[in-house]
Design a protein around this motif. Structure first.
Motif, mmCIF file in Angstrom:
data_model
loop_
_atom_site.group_PDB
_atom_site.id
_atom_site.type_symbol
_atom_site.label_atom_id
_atom_site.label_comp_id
_atom_site.label_asym_id
_atom_site.label_seq_id
_atom_site.Cartn_x
_atom_site.Cartn_y
_atom_site.Cartn_z
ATOM 1 N N SER A 65 -1.320 -3.995 -3.129
ATOM 2 C CA SER A 65 -1.541 -3.857 -1.688
ATOM 3 C C SER A 65 -1.262 -2.423 -1.270
ATOM 4 C CB SER A 65 -0.616 -4.799 -0.904
ATOM 5 O OG SER A 65 -0.693 -4.545 0.484
ATOM 6 N N ILE A 66 -2.182 -1.840 -0.491
ATOM 7 C CA ILE A 66 -1.900 -0.569 0.162
ATOM 8 C C ILE A 66 -1.065 -0.895 1.385
ATOM 9 C CG2 ILE A 66 -2.861 1.512 1.196
ATOM 10 C CD1 ILE A 66 -3.708 1.169 -1.703
ATOM 11 N N LYS A 67 0.172 -0.497 1.409
ATOM 12 C CA LYS A 67 1.102 -0.953 2.451
ATOM 13 C C LYS A 67 0.529 -0.753 3.850
ATOM 14 C CE LYS A 67 5.399 -0.171 -0.149
ATOM 15 N NZ LYS A 67 5.774 -1.567 -0.322
ATOM 16 N N SER A 68 0.470 -1.831 4.596
ATOM 17 C CA SER A 68 0.087 -1.917 6.015
ATOM 18 C C SER A 68 -1.418 -1.847 6.270
ATOM 19 C CB SER A 68 0.796 -0.848 6.866
ATOM 20 O OG SER A 68 0.158 0.409 6.794
ATOM 21 N N VAL A 69 -2.242 -1.653 5.201
ATOM 22 C CA VAL A 69 -3.689 -1.530 5.408
ATOM 23 C C VAL A 69 -4.408 -2.693 4.726
ATOM 24 C CG1 VAL A 69 -5.742 -0.099 5.074
ATOM 25 C CG2 VAL A 69 -3.526 0.986 5.498
ATOM 26 N N PRO A 70 -5.156 -3.515 5.481
ATOM 27 C CA PRO A 70 -5.912 -4.603 4.870
ATOM 28 C C PRO A 70 -6.914 -4.098 3.837
ATOM 29 C CG PRO A 70 -5.815 -4.880 7.256
ATOM 30 C CD PRO A 70 -5.281 -3.514 6.950
ATOM 31 N N THR A 71 -7.073 -4.839 2.767
ATOM 32 C CA THR A 71 -7.962 -4.428 1.678
ATOM 33 C C THR A 71 -9.386 -4.200 2.167
ATOM 34 O OG1 THR A 71 -6.601 -5.698 0.138
ATOM 35 C CG2 THR A 71 -8.778 -5.061 -0.620
ATOM 36 N N ASN A 72 -9.843 -5.028 3.114
ATOM 37 C CA ASN A 72 -11.238 -4.929 3.545
ATOM 38 C C ASN A 72 -11.531 -3.668 4.348
ATOM 39 O OD1 ASN A 72 -9.725 -5.890 5.768
ATOM 40 N ND2 ASN A 72 -11.548 -6.801 6.687
ATOM 41 N N LEU A 73 -10.505 -2.904 4.707
ATOM 42 C CA LEU A 73 -10.723 -1.653 5.437
ATOM 43 C C LEU A 73 -10.790 -0.432 4.517
ATOM 44 C CD1 LEU A 73 -8.337 -2.046 8.515
ATOM 45 C CD2 LEU A 73 -10.747 -2.678 8.302
ATOM 46 N N LEU A 74 -10.452 -0.608 3.235
ATOM 47 C CA LEU A 74 -10.316 0.551 2.353
ATOM 48 C C LEU A 74 -11.637 1.273 2.122
ATOM 49 C CD1 LEU A 74 -7.787 -0.870 -0.262
ATOM 50 C CD2 LEU A 74 -7.325 0.699 1.642
ATOM 51 N N LYS A 75 -12.710 0.531 1.901
ATOM 52 C CA LYS A 75 -13.981 1.207 1.634
ATOM 53 C C LYS A 75 -14.478 1.959 2.854
ATOM 54 C CE LYS A 75 -15.417 -1.471 -2.346
ATOM 55 N NZ LYS A 75 -16.455 -2.296 -2.999
ATOM 56 N N GLY A 76 -14.120 1.494 4.044
ATOM 57 C CA GLY A 76 -14.459 2.229 5.258
ATOM 58 C C GLY A 76 -13.713 3.553 5.360
ATOM 59 N N LEU A 77 -12.629 3.687 4.587
ATOM 60 C CA LEU A 77 -11.887 4.948 4.520
ATOM 61 C C LEU A 77 -12.375 5.823 3.372
ATOM 62 C CD1 LEU A 77 -8.281 3.505 5.093
ATOM 63 C CD2 LEU A 77 -9.783 4.569 6.793
ATOM 64 N N ASP A 78 -13.469 5.412 2.729
ATOM 65 C CA ASP A 78 -14.075 6.121 1.609
ATOM 66 C C ASP A 78 -13.242 6.047 0.339
ATOM 67 O OD1 ASP A 78 -16.313 7.466 0.621
ATOM 68 O OD2 ASP A 78 -15.349 9.419 0.786
ATOM 69 N N VAL A 79 -12.446 4.971 0.201
ATOM 70 C CA VAL A 79 -11.653 4.769 -1.008
ATOM 71 C C VAL A 79 -12.563 4.233 -2.113
ATOM 72 C CG1 VAL A 79 -9.784 3.428 -2.047
ATOM 73 C CG2 VAL A 79 -9.513 4.389 0.254
ATOM 74 N N HIS A 80 -12.517 4.871 -3.285
ATOM 75 C CA HIS A 80 -13.358 4.474 -4.412
ATOM 76 C C HIS A 80 -12.582 3.760 -5.506
ATOM 77 C CE1 HIS A 80 -16.958 6.729 -3.107
ATOM 78 N NE2 HIS A 80 -16.083 7.570 -2.597
ATOM 79 N N ILE A 81 -11.294 4.051 -5.625
ATOM 80 C CA ILE A 81 -10.452 3.449 -6.659
ATOM 81 C C ILE A 81 -9.022 3.443 -6.151
ATOM 82 C CG2 ILE A 81 -10.349 5.707 -7.826
ATOM 83 C CD1 ILE A 81 -9.797 4.231 -10.450
ATOM 84 N N ILE A 82 -8.290 2.384 -6.468
ATOM 85 C CA ILE A 82 -6.882 2.315 -6.082
ATOM 86 C C ILE A 82 -6.022 2.134 -7.324
ATOM 87 C CG2 ILE A 82 -7.382 1.422 -3.784
ATOM 88 C CD1 ILE A 82 -6.623 -1.325 -4.737
#
Length: 377
Positions: A39-56
């Protein structure tokens, strides 16, 4: 693993490329937000790609303790468990065990340690760390290594590096013996050690290259040594690690560290800075950082970074986010963390563009001047 180089900078070792996995392609250079416990603390997983995250990045040590291999396996691996369909890298947990200096014992077999949760006695070996990462199902896994402190004597660093090489040999052998569990390919990177000693770094790098890992990480950096020492080791690593495979600098770092490492041929980064500092109200902008808990932002209705195109800057003011932080609303932590992740993704995305234009070095110098000129504005 297919890693395609697209361009190299004309004035430095900076390069951009694409790393291909079954869960998607990863443009490099790339920053990986840290999701230690899936888990990215405090950020829902479904919002990550909207932040341009490609890999965690997730952590084997923490997932091994909780929820444990049994639950992760029953969930069908960590991708399904956390509802993330993009690429994922897992650290071996070696750094976490290193940080438990008073609770662990290192032997040839592996590391015996006490859980920081309940004090139970556990053991990591090169083999069972590979097995745990098969159960987790990460796209990229790291082998067990020992990370010596920056203050360690040369004799200790030398013995530690030799042990890491022997563990890497065992991990590589075991990786080839057991198959992935969930139908997608997994890859294994080697981790070079050797502290601040160039000859020991060279021995470690050459031994790991001979083992033909899918990629290579530079470990044991950002553990207390001066930044210039780290850059010197990276310049050496650039000459020793294969050009056609990705290079990963573990646990780094600040925007300045990242750009200077890109200039020295590094492709991948991770660090807790954007999430940890976001939870404390410190946010990153193109013109420096600011502490949004400060009273001077109470009536500041501008966005965090004017003209920066992300959801946080388009929708919320400094005053509003400060209000959320000061009344203890969790949404404030979420917005600060989202801003920081978005900034770090912008930083590496812009570096990629500048490398392709052949202007990376001049852009880097101008950016750092502006970034360092207006702290906490």
């Amino acid at each position: 693993m297919q890693f395609s180089l697209i361009a190299t900078d004309t004035h430095s070792a900076a390069r951009c490329g694409v790393l291909h996995t079954d869960h998607g392609s990863i443009p490099t250079p790339i920053f990986m937000p840290v999701g230690t416990r899936a888990s990215i603390k405090s950020v829902p997983t479904n919002l990550l790609k909207g932040l341009d995250v490609h890999i965690i990045l997730a952590n084997t040590y923490h997932l091994y303790l909780k929820p444990g291999n049994d639950i992760v396996g029953k969930a069908g691996g960590v991708h399904r468990f956390m509802n993330w369909d993009g690429p994922l890298l897992t650290d071996s947990g070696g750094y976490q065990v290193y940080s438990l200096s008073d609770l662990r014992k290192i032997t040839e077999e592996g590391v015996t340690f006490k859980s920081h949760l309940d004090g139970s006695k556990l053991q990591f070996t090169p083999e069972n760390v590979v097995e745990t990462q098969r159960i987790i199902g990460s796209d990229i896994m790291m082998p067990l290594d020992e990370c010596p402190p920056s203050t360690a004597e040369r004799s200790y660093v030398e013995k530690s590096g030799e042990l890491t090489i022997r563990w890497a040999e065992r991990a590589r052998k075991h990786f080839t013996k057991i198959s992935p569990l969930y139908g997608h390919k997994q890859y294994q990177f080697g981790i070079t050690q050797g502290g601040v000693y160039e000859d020991l770094r060279a021995i470690s790098s050459r031994a790991l290259v001979d083992l033909d890992f899918n990629g290579y990480a530079v470990g044991g950096m950002a553990v207390g040594e001066p930044a210039e020492t780290m850059y010197r080791i990276l310049e050496l690593s650039h000459t020793l690690l294969p050009e056609h495979k990705p290079r990963y600098l573990m646990g780094v770092g600040t925007p300045e560290n990242i750009l200077n490492a890109i200039e020295r041929g590094i492709d991948m980064f991770d660090c807790v800075i954007p999430t940890r500092e976001g939870r404390n109200g410190r946010v990153y902008t193109r013109y420096g950082t600011m502490n949004l808990r400060s009273a001077k932002f109470a009536e500041d209705f501008r966005p965090i970074d004017e003209g920066f195109d992300n959801e946080v800057c388009r929708s919320y003011s400094r005053a509003y986010i400060r209000h959320l932080l000061n009344v203890g609303e969790i949404f404030g932590l979420t917005l600060c963390t989202m801003q920081n992740i978005s900034f770090f993704m912008w930083l590496t995305a812009t570096a990629r563009k500048e490398i392709q234009r052949g202007t990376f070095t001049s852009w880097k110098e101008q950016f750092l001047r502006e970034f360092n000129s207006k702290p906490d504005r």
